[in-house]
Design a protein around this motif. Sequence first.
Motif, PDB file in Angstrom:
ATOM      1  N   CYS A  90      16.890 -33.495  25.401  1.00  0.00           N
ATOM      2  CA  CYS A  90      18.264 -33.937  25.664  1.00  0.00           C
ATOM      3  C   CYS A  90      18.512 -34.004  27.173  1.00  0.00           C
ATOM      4  O   CYS A  90      18.118 -33.116  27.920  1.00  0.00           O
ATOM      5  N   CYS A  95      21.942 -31.055  27.287  1.00  0.00           N
ATOM      6  CA  CYS A  95      21.836 -29.630  26.946  1.00  0.00           C
ATOM      7  C   CYS A  95      20.397 -29.125  26.996  1.00  0.00           C
ATOM      8  O   CYS A  95      20.170 -27.913  26.931  1.00  0.00           O
ATOM      9  N   ARG A 110      17.999 -29.343  24.783  1.00  0.00           N
ATOM     10  CA  ARG A 110      17.334 -29.097  23.513  1.00  0.00           C
ATOM     11  C   ARG A 110      16.262 -30.163  23.267  1.00  0.00           C
ATOM     12  O   ARG A 110      16.444 -31.315  23.657  1.00  0.00           O
ATOM     13  N   CYS A 146      20.707 -36.504  20.623  1.00  0.00           N
ATOM     14  CA  CYS A 146      20.741 -35.056  20.468  1.00  0.00           C
ATOM     15  C   CYS A 146      21.918 -34.670  19.580  1.00  0.00           C
ATOM     16  O   CYS A 146      22.914 -35.389  19.501  1.00  0.00           O
ATOM     17  N   CYS A 198      24.070 -32.690  20.249  1.00  0.00           N
ATOM     18  CA  CYS A 198      25.265 -32.542  21.091  1.00  0.00           C
ATOM     19  C   CYS A 198      25.894 -33.905  21.410  1.00  0.00           C
ATOM     20  O   CYS A 198      26.945 -33.977  22.040  1.00  0.00           O
TER      21      CYS A 198
END
Length: 357
Positions: free
Chosen positions: A5, A8, A10, A20, A22
């Motif tokens: 990502c 963030c 991830r 992602c 998010c």
Amino acid sequence: MKRVCTDCGRTSPTAGPWRCSCGSPLALQALPRLPATPPALDRDAGLWACDGFVPVARQVTLGEGWTPLIDSERGIQYKLEHLFPTGSFKDRGAAVVISRAVERGADRVLEDSSGNAGLAIATYAARAGIDAEIFVPSDATPSKIRAIEGTGATVRQIDGSRRAVTDACIGAVERGDGYYASHAWDPLFLAGTATFALEVLAQRDWTAPDAVVTPLGHGTLFLGAEQGFQRLYRAGWIDSLPRCYGVQASGVAPIAAARGNERDAARNDVADGIQIADPVRRRQILDAIETTVGDAIAVTAGETERAHERLRGEGLVVEPTSATAVAGVARLRERGAIADGEDVVVPLTGRNGTTIR
Ligand SMILES: [Zn+2]
């Protein structure tokens, strides 16, 4: 290949979702290592000329890549991206994204774009024998809709804002209607446009230009090129990084505004191909500007028209949006951001929609 990502941090697996959890866009993680010096390149292999540079095997091609780099006046070189099979640099991304769609066994791809990206994805899908469904605004230019339909793709015309078009496409993706071959979201699209940097440097015998000036909407060429230059710089193939400048259309210039450079709010509708109010990779674009010590500026309709005329005078018939970058070079020289005698590379990005309206 894992993806990470851009917000963030991830990680997502290769076959994971298109963004992602998010909501932010993904970037590729750990691209293959390149050798310490440039190997001999096989130009017949097009975008796949350099082993390990494009992280997907070639599954579909229309003979794209190695567009000419020609000299203009005062240290400017034009890279003739309008000579691609579908008329724009978007073929770099489409060839790679559709190659991955083939590997994944997709039988239908979805994309939202009324312009060159939609045409490129539809064309490469046709070449691969995959159905394509392209979401466009209902007020898109009829000639562009006809061009996309001409590939055999299904065109879905959506009423309302540009955002409504994207939402309709994402709705179809979430329902499982097809593989999201997105120029704005898929990081493989940038892996494709990064070949712009590889070609420019090979054509300049591994000497980086001082600056590269591109049109800037979603940033698919700007970011791909910057990532390509970074990668080859880190591999030690070039001694310096070019400063990367993006040129936006006045009135719809969020990156130039974020840089404090939007001086004229009148809408530049001559450059309709880059009127993106909310670029998906805004944060990455701003980071790339900082890292390369570049900038983003916005040019007016008048500046774009004058640059378009100048290009025609040089025998270069391209779409008006392409001329923003040429107008941008003039402005950057005027401001002293680009000094006389500095080497500048400018892509001429498209030949579709060559009428000023
Ligand atoms: Zn995230």
